[in-house]
Every structure is written in structure tokens, then in C-alpha cells.
Design an enzyme around this catalytic site. Sequence first.
Site, PDB file in Angstrom:
ATOM      1  N   GLY A 158      -0.478   3.129   7.228  1.00 36.19           N
ATOM      2  CA  GLY A 158      -0.546   2.397   8.488  1.00 36.19           C
ATOM      3  C   GLY A 158      -0.014   0.978   8.419  1.00 36.19           C
ATOM      4  O   GLY A 158      -0.400   0.145   9.226  1.00 36.19           O
ATOM      5  N   LYS A 159       0.902   0.718   7.500  1.00 31.30           N
ATOM      6  CA  LYS A 159       1.442  -0.639   7.411  1.00 31.30           C
ATOM      7  C   LYS A 159       2.282  -0.963   8.634  1.00 31.30           C
ATOM      8  O   LYS A 159       2.152  -2.034   9.229  1.00 31.30           O
ATOM      9  CB  LYS A 159       2.273  -0.787   6.123  1.00 31.30           C
ATOM     10  CG  LYS A 159       1.445  -0.605   4.874  1.00 31.30           C
ATOM     11  CD  LYS A 159       2.242  -0.809   3.608  1.00 31.30           C
ATOM     12  CE  LYS A 159       3.269   0.289   3.359  1.00 31.30           C
ATOM     13  NZ  LYS A 159       2.674   1.609   3.123  1.00 31.30           N
ATOM     14  N   GLY A 199       0.827  -1.203   0.000  1.00 29.59           N
ATOM     15  CA  GLY A 199       0.000   0.000   0.000  1.00 29.59           C
ATOM     16  C   GLY A 199       0.853   1.240   0.000  1.00 29.59           C
ATOM     17  O   GLY A 199       2.051   1.184   0.284  1.00 29.59           O
ATOM     18  N   PRO A 200       0.247   2.369  -0.338  1.00 28.45           N
ATOM     19  CA  PRO A 200       0.990   3.626  -0.397  1.00 28.45           C
ATOM     20  C   PRO A 200       1.533   4.029   0.972  1.00 28.45           C
ATOM     21  O   PRO A 200       1.063   3.520   1.999  1.00 28.45           O
ATOM     22  CB  PRO A 200      -0.043   4.639  -0.880  1.00 28.45           C
ATOM     23  CG  PRO A 200      -1.325   3.936  -1.036  1.00 28.45           C
ATOM     24  CD  PRO A 200      -1.159   2.517  -0.679  1.00 28.45           C
ATOM     25  N   PRO A 201       2.521   4.911   0.992  1.00 29.98           N
ATOM     26  CA  PRO A 201       3.118   5.315   2.267  1.00 29.98           C
ATOM     27  C   PRO A 201       2.103   5.976   3.187  1.00 29.98           C
ATOM     28  O   PRO A 201       1.177   6.639   2.721  1.00 29.98           O
ATOM     29  CB  PRO A 201       4.209   6.302   1.863  1.00 29.98           C
ATOM     30  CG  PRO A 201       4.052   6.567   0.429  1.00 29.98           C
ATOM     31  CD  PRO A 201       3.170   5.536  -0.151  1.00 29.98           C
ATOM     32  N   GLU A 257     -15.650   7.834 -13.229  1.00 28.36           N
ATOM     33  CA  GLU A 257     -15.923   6.463 -12.772  1.00 28.36           C
ATOM     34  C   GLU A 257     -17.405   6.133 -12.906  1.00 28.36           C
ATOM     35  O   GLU A 257     -17.768   5.002 -13.236  1.00 28.36           O
ATOM     36  CB  GLU A 257     -15.459   6.277 -11.324  1.00 28.36           C
ATOM     37  CG  GLU A 257     -13.944   6.429 -11.114  1.00 28.36           C
ATOM     38  CD  GLU A 257     -13.121   5.431 -11.928  1.00 28.36           C
ATOM     39  OE1 GLU A 257     -13.621   4.327 -12.229  1.00 28.36           O
ATOM     40  OE2 GLU A 257     -11.974   5.758 -12.288  1.00 28.36           O
ATOM     41  N   ASP A 272      -7.293   4.009 -19.708  1.00 27.49           N
ATOM     42  CA  ASP A 272      -8.432   3.473 -20.443  1.00 27.49           C
ATOM     43  C   ASP A 272      -8.122   3.453 -21.929  1.00 27.49           C
ATOM     44  O   ASP A 272      -8.350   2.456 -22.616  1.00 27.49           O
ATOM     45  CB  ASP A 272      -9.667   4.362 -20.228  1.00 27.49           C
ATOM     46  CG  ASP A 272     -10.099   4.383 -18.776  1.00 27.49           C
ATOM     47  OD1 ASP A 272      -9.720   3.455 -18.045  1.00 27.49           O
ATOM     48  OD2 ASP A 272     -10.807   5.330 -18.396  1.00 27.49           O
TER      49      ASP A 272
END
Length: 636
Positions: free
Chosen positions: A235-236, A230-232, A454, A528
Amino acid sequence: MENNKPKMPKFNLTWLYFIIAIILGFLVINSGGQGLNGGSSKEATYSQFKNYVEQGYASRILVKKEEGILRMYVKAEHIRDIFNTQIEKGKLPYVETAIPSTDKLEDFIQSQQDQGHFDGEITYDNGNSGWTHLFWSFGPLIFIVLMWFFIMSRMGGGGSGGGGPMGIFNVGKSRAKLVEKDRPNKVTFQDVAGQAGAKQEVQEIVEFLKNPKRYTDLGGKIPKGALLVGPPGTGKTLLAKAVAGEADVPFFSMSGSDFVEMFVGVGASRVRDLFRQAKEKSPCIIFIDEIDAVGRARGRNSAMGGNDERESTLNQLLTEMDGFGTNSGVIILAATNRADVLDKALLRAGRFDRQIHVDLPDVNERKEIFQVHLKPLKLDDTVDVDFLSRQTPGFSGADIANVCNEAALIAARNDKKAVSKDDFLSAVDRIIGGLEKKTKVMTAEEKNTIALHEAGHASISWLLQYASPLVKVTIVPRGRALGAAWYLPEERQITTREQMLDEMCATLGGRAAEELITGHISSGAMNDLERVTKQAYGMVAYMGMGEKLPNLCYYNNEEYSFQRPYSESTAQIIDEEVKQMIAAQYERAKTILNEHKEEHAQLAQLLVEREVIFAEDVERIFGPRPWTSRTEEILS
Ligand code: ADP
Ligand code: ZN
């Protein structure tokens, strides 16, 4: 917070100076003036020496047994009888000679004393000279080694922080920070807001650590590692700490870049050391942040000489992971924001075979995170958590923690008694200003555009018979995409032209919606368009689906062939066909969206509010799809 470096004597400059001073002091004491009286000494034969003593010249005799020589200090009044030259004042002149044998010497001196020719003292010097000797042989070596340590510690310490004073003595040691299990205020799942999916997945790891027997008794193998992707700032690290906290086990944390140093072999030995320490503390958790620093796919640019050090570190990591048993109680969690660059070997079964996605929080999760970080703050009643979470699209957990802290600082600067809404808004502005390039922080307008885009995909895929049914749509940025829609692709063995065209239409729906509603087209559709273009070329050139080129396949599976298997004029036809196909689907998308403008707008609005919507929401707006999907047919 947790600064549990092993307590080692510090090695720094002061120590070095201290050691040098001792060495010098030692030197001076041992020399005892021996080597310093250059011009006032003389070599003599043994018989000359005997002669001098018989004459009564000797004031004192020093016997150096080790070296087999003796030194006779000369009485002041007889100096002239032995030395013809002028003697420097304050220096004791002496004569040195080799000793034939100690016994003979003793007899001789005894007789001289008896006869009254020698009344001075006689000293025997044996131990000391041995030390001096040793010192002279090893001293320089020790000195060089110390110097080397000193230089290396300066070189090694600078780079990756924290090395500093410990320096070279620990170069091969892991720099892992250890959080012991019984520390106060440990992190638990309660401290991790949102991330329900990720929490659920790591929950199992907690079980493995707490109660391994339950799994091993049934013959199951406990996984050795899991990868948090996951991105920085999402909360990893926090999650990994919470796993350790929940399972009540020690927690080693280290960054991938800490392994890699300029010295060859250091990385590998740090890995070894880390695993050794971990095994001693088992059960425990090892957390390796930024694992891509060591785990990047090997041999990408081996032509450039590659990065042998990193590779050997990675190899050591793989070896260690294979080496320890599944029931050793050590579980490795690693974090990265890009799993795709990692070496495949790392992701194989028995290593990091689980991937847990930790994404940027959506509006509800942001609310929860705000609640965690607002707790310690003194707030006034203008602060509204819902409002704050809506104002912070694209913020990571770390950004939110930062906003809360910043708001408190701003309030304090203005001498306020409590933090108010305005302080939060200023903090948000500051963070957006400061972070814009680093994370995917969105403005309200961008959020709107992404929602329209979206919603365009979602509407069309709902309305076209053969497009894959939608599962969920989000406008929370993920990885490199700004928004995403999940579909449940049907498991087809073959795909028809209609299906492909419907998919193409739905994929183009994003840009079509942007153009239709805002009148502007944006860069957000690049992915796309790329997909659509590839698909169209595939259909025309390989699958024989072009109108002017039916049933022709120009597929060429020779990898490095630079020749197209068709003529220049065919190439033009292909290009033409592709353009027409895409243009037609784009028009179709716009027409469909125009017919369902209302619903599309509702969907986009819902997306802006909720950030994630599911198939049910789309169904509520558009009504149920008249077609059952093939998957449903098979299942029913
Ligand atoms: P990562 O390791 O993914 O880069 P961290 O775990 O270091 O992120 O998160 C940094 C800080 O952000 C944490 O210490 C915490 O204060 C805050 N944070 C991030 N995610 C969350 C969350 N889900 N809940 C509460 N706080 C969070
Ligand atoms: Zn799109």
C-alpha cells in the site's frame, strides 16, 4: 482509472502516410508536365528563338522569370520544321532558351504580335517556381527528418508502455501520470487500512502541504522527500495517493523505471520535465515508485562501464531536489522495497531523509484491509472476517484485495447470488499457489514453526539476566526475515563475556526451540547462526576470551592481507574453541527451554494467534524479570 495523458495530436502511421501523400501530390502538381516530356524539347539560342517566332511557329510562350528562361511551345503544323525526330503523340514539343532581358523580350513579342506572327498567349511564371525551388531544396530534408521521427518513435515506444503513439515527440517528457486535486472519489486515509504507524508519519506531510506557513514562520524547513520502504503490495502507492487526497493537492506518479530509456540523456530530461510540471502545479506530491531503478548506489560496477544513463538520471534527480526551495510546496514520496541498495546521496539530509516503513500487515491489520475490500462485495453470512484474516498470514494488502476479487469471480462462475466462505478459501488457495514464490506467503505449519522459533528467542532473552530485554516479537515476515524480535539493547560502552554469552544463548534459542519441540531444525535459523558464529570468532580471536587462548588478539586491520597473523595450529585451536562455545550455549538454551516448556508453548500459541506480542505479554506469562536493566537504573 486516472488516464490523464496530455491531449496531444497523435503521431502514428496514418499521419506519416498522409504527409507522404501530400508531398507526392505537391510534387506532381508542381511539375505540371514540365519534366516529363524528355524527347520533345530542344535548347535554342535567343536568335534562333526570335527566328522561330518570326516564322510563326510559336503557339504559346511561357516565361520563367526566376530561372531566366522562356519556353516556346511549337504549333503542331511546324513541329517538323524544328524537330527532325519523330515526336511522341500527346506531348507538347517546345523550345527553351535563355532570356537576355525581360524588357527586350516584351518589346520583341509586342512587335511580333503587332506583325501578326504570334497570336498565342504569353504567361509569366514567377511565384510558383520559387515554391518548387524551395520544395526541392528542403523536401528531402523534411522527408528524412520525418522518417527519423518515425523510426525513433517505434523504438522508443515499445519498451515502457504508454509511449506508443506519442512516440518521439515526447521522449524527453516525463511520463508522469497526473491526478488532479479535485477529482471525484479521491483516495483518503480511510482507504488505507492498518498501517497506523506509517499513516501517522505521513500525516505530518499532509500538514506541511496544507499549512506550510505554520512551519516556515518558525524558521523550520519543510522536508523535501520521504521514502516509503516496504515489500510490494503493502500500500505504498495507496498511502502516497492518500496523502495527496488528504492534503487536496495534485499527485504526479511515475515509476523509477520510466526514467531510464535506451537513449542517452532522456532520463535526466524526464526528471527535469517532471519537476518543471510539478512546480507549476505546486503545492503537489510527486510519487516515484521503484526508486531503486534509478537510485541504486552509483559506481558499484563502474569497472564494467557502469550505467552512465542511470547515473546521470540520478544526478539530475539529486540536482532537482537540491534546486527547489524548501517552501516550493513540492514533496517527493518515493517507494522501494530495499532501502539498503539506494545511493547514500539520496538519503542525505534535505533529500529523502525520512524513511517510513510500510510492513506486511499483521492479523488485525489484515482484518481491517479485508473490511475495506469486502465492502463492495455481496456476501452471505458464512463469511467471517476474523477467520479470513487468520487464514492469510503473510498476505500483503494487494494480495487481500486480490483474494476478495478472486472470490467474487469464483462465486460468479458458480452462479451464486452471494459470495461465501468457500469461495474465499478457494481464492486463498489460488493466490497461495500462484504467489508462493513472489511474496512471503506462509502455510499454517510454517507459521507454527516460526512462532516456536521466535518464542524461543523471546523466552530465553527474558530469562537470562544479561540478554537485552525484549520489546516486541512478530511472526509477520519482514524484508528477508520470516519473523523478528525487537530488543532494547542497553547502551553499554563495554560488554562483558557474560553478556555476550547470554546474547549468544538467546540468539540460539530459536533453533533450540525448533529442535526441542518439533524435532526438526529448519533453514529459518541461518541468520541467527551466522551472527552467533561471527560473534564467537570475534570473542575467541579478537577479544581474548577463549579458554585456551586467553588475552590474545589476532586482529588484523590490513584489509587485503591474505595471511593470518597466527599459525595453523592456533587456527585449529580457534576453530575448536568457537565450536565448543557455541555448542555449550546451544545446550544451555535447550536446558532453559526444557525447564520452561509450558511458558514457551503459551508464548508460541499467543504468537500464532496475535502475530505480534509485546513485552507485557511475555511478562504476563513468565512473570516480571528479577533484574532491573541498566537503562532503568540510569533513568531511576
Ligand atoms: P505498493 O505500492 O506498496 O506496491 P499498492 O499501493 O500499489 O502497493 O497497493 C496495491 C493495492 O493493494 C491497492 O490498490 C489496494 O487495493 C491494496 N492495498 C494494499 N495495502 C492496502 C491497505 N493497507 N489498505 C487497503 N488496501 C490496500
Ligand atoms: Zn531467529
